[in-house]
Design a protein around this motif. Structure first.
Motif, PDB file in Angstrom:
ATOM      1  N   UNK A 244       0.694  -1.100  -0.024  1.00 21.96           N
ATOM      2  CA  UNK A 244       0.320  -0.340   0.118  1.00 21.96           C
ATOM      3  C   UNK A 244       0.896   0.976  -0.323  1.00 21.96           C
ATOM      4  N   UNK A 245       1.671   1.329   0.886  1.00 21.57           N
ATOM      5  CA  UNK A 245       2.567   2.641   0.891  1.00 21.57           C
ATOM      6  C   UNK A 245       3.714   2.482  -0.420  1.00 21.57           C
ATOM      7  N   UNK A 246       3.699   1.456  -1.087  1.00 25.47           N
ATOM      8  CA  UNK A 246       4.590   1.536  -2.353  1.00 25.47           C
ATOM      9  C   UNK A 246       3.470   2.492  -3.430  1.00 25.47           C
ATOM     10  N   UNK A 247       2.101   2.046  -3.481  1.00 25.46           N
ATOM     11  CA  UNK A 247       1.332   2.489  -4.603  1.00 25.46           C
ATOM     12  C   UNK A 247       1.258   3.952  -4.391  1.00 25.46           C
ATOM     13  N   UNK A 256       0.515  15.423  -8.196  1.00 25.95           N
ATOM     14  CA  UNK A 256       1.735  14.605  -7.025  1.00 25.95           C
ATOM     15  C   UNK A 256       0.441  13.246  -6.610  1.00 25.95           C
ATOM     16  N   UNK A 257       2.012  12.587  -5.587  1.00 23.42           N
ATOM     17  CA  UNK A 257       1.874  11.029  -5.899  1.00 23.42           C
ATOM     18  C   UNK A 257       1.068  11.448  -4.311  1.00 23.42           C
ATOM     19  N   UNK A 258       0.028  10.679  -4.126  1.00 29.20           N
ATOM     20  CA  UNK A 258      -1.087  10.412  -3.115  1.00 29.20           C
ATOM     21  C   UNK A 258      -0.489  10.926  -1.638  1.00 29.20           C
ATOM     22  N   UNK A 264      -4.307  10.744   4.512  1.00 32.41           N
ATOM     23  CA  UNK A 264      -4.201   9.434   3.694  1.00 32.41           C
ATOM     24  C   UNK A 264      -2.805   9.439   5.203  1.00 32.41           C
ATOM     25  N   UNK A 265      -1.985  10.788   5.475  1.00 31.59           N
ATOM     26  CA  UNK A 265      -0.609   9.744   6.010  1.00 31.59           C
ATOM     27  C   UNK A 265      -1.182   9.495   7.008  1.00 31.59           C
ATOM     28  N   UNK A 266      -2.334  10.078   7.696  1.00 33.04           N
ATOM     29  CA  UNK A 266      -2.444   9.835   8.983  1.00 33.04           C
ATOM     30  C   UNK A 266      -3.657   8.145   8.865  1.00 33.04           C
ATOM     31  N   UNK A 267      -3.691   8.269   7.746  1.00 33.16           N
ATOM     32  CA  UNK A 267      -4.566   6.803   8.044  1.00 33.16           C
ATOM     33  C   UNK A 267      -3.690   5.696   8.561  1.00 33.16           C
TER      34      UNK A 267
END
Length: 369
Positions: A244-247, A256-258, A264-267
């Motif tokens: 998931x992190x790679x995606x 920009x990258x999500x 999303x970083x908090x999730x």
């Protein structure tokens, strides 16, 4: 307490990881699912690493390793979402066979260690609702009649360990594949692994554990399964988070990258927190397998409660972070989600074990002693 792994355990981890990376890729796994969810060649590959003898006593050709070594192996097998029922055949079966007569041990344990025999526990019944003391299969004069559900690799196993009502309690019996009156109907579970319905009609069997100790032995076997499954789930969740992190680092929106989006970083931070909670309870369950029955049973139920919450949260969040591709069969993350969902319901779901924890904490009113 020192939670560092020994050099031998790290070497064991590396060996299993190399097998998973080299011989158990995503396409290979899909091929195994299409072939029925179990592969003898995969089983022999695990045996080639010496893993089948991990829990078999040295006197019978095994390694005689402990629960922490098994935990290391299960994490790596979970990382590769390996379909073959390693915990059933290499951890649970040897533990129960060592409770039987020496002749029975000498017949089966060396074959298990060599990867020549697969023995699985067939204990679930319709209507039992995870209750181990509810068993309608009956033993009379060494012959069994009844049925068992969701038997792992039931169409491929060489023998089954079957609980049955005998006299004043539940005894455990060994039933060989070719026994008269034994039949099975195989199918795939949601995660692609093989299972079967087992029908026993006046089927000859060999008693493994008597009715005086049968239920205790069955509970111990299930606790081994839960601890092993907890480690497997940690490995699967860890790999799913990495995918998931790679995606998130490659998928772009608005140029920009999500992964740069704060929400999303908090999730993903919450996901990693659940992963670490699961890891700590996996360690706890494995370390408690050597305790007395009361402490062990409570510990593994507590672990399963946390693992159930973590598997559901990590699986759902990672799938949502992927968007639509996360639920497609062609993409690997969906198979991790399916495996985690299936594991949540095996050996008792989260609600069942929450009840078990509550029942075992009456004296402390919910406060850990």
């Amino acid at each position: 307490m020192d939670f560092d792994f020994t050099d031998d355990q790290e070497s064991l981890r590396d060996a299993v990881r190399r097998f998973v990376d080299k011989d158990y890729g995503f396409e290979h796994r899909r091929t195994t699912v299409r072939a029925g969810g179990f592969s003898r060649s995969n089983w022999e590959g695990l045996a080639g690493l010496g893993l089948m003898g991990l829990a078999v006593p040295e006197a019978h050709g095994g390694l005689g390793f402990g629960a922490i070594d098994a935990m290391v192996v299960m994490e790596e097998l979970g990382r590769g979402i390996v379909l073959e029922p390693y915990a059933q055949g290499a951890l649970i079966a040897p533990a129960l066979l060592t409770m039987g007569e020496q002749a029975l041990q000498a017949t089966w344990l060396p074959r298990i260690a060599a990867g020549e025999a697969l023995i699985v526990l067939a204990h679930q019944e319709r209507g039992a609702r995870y209750r181990l003391d509810r068993c309608s299969t009956v033993a009379q004069s060494g012959r069994l009649s009844g049925s068992k559900s969701l038997v792992p690799a039931g169409a491929d196993a060489d023998a089954f360990i079957v609980p049955a009502q005998s006299g004043e309690g539940i005894a455990l019996y060994l039933v060989e594949r070719g026994a008269a009156g034994l039949s099975s109907r195989s199918y795939l579970l949601q995660d692609g692994s093989a299972a079967a319905e087992l029908m026993l009609n006046d089927c000859p069997a060999t008693q493994l554990v008597g009715a005086d100790k049968g239920l205790d032995a069955l509970e111990f076997a299930i606790d081994i399964g839960i601890a092993a499954q907890a480690a497997e789930a940690v490995g699967a969740m860890e790999q799913l988070v990495a995918i998931t992190v790679e995606y998130m680092n490659t998928r772009k929106q608005f140029g920009v990258a999500i992964a740069s989006f704060q929400a999303l970083r908090h999730r993903i931070a919450d996901v990693k927190m659940q992963l670490e909670l699961a890891r700590s309870m996996s360690y706890y369950a494995s370390l408690k397998l050597g305790e007395d029955a009361a402490q062990r049973r409570r510990a593994v139920s507590q672990a399963k409660v946390q693992l159930s919450q973590s598997m559901r949260f990590v699986g759902q969040q990672c799938t949502q972070l992927h968007g639509g591709i996360g639920v497609t069969d062609e993409y690997i993350s969906s198979h991790y989600f399916k495996r985690l969902t299936t594991m949540e319901m095996q050996f008792g779901d989260g609600l069942h074990h929450l009840g078990e924890v509550a029942a075992r904490m009456q004296d402390t009113a919910g406060v850990f002693a």
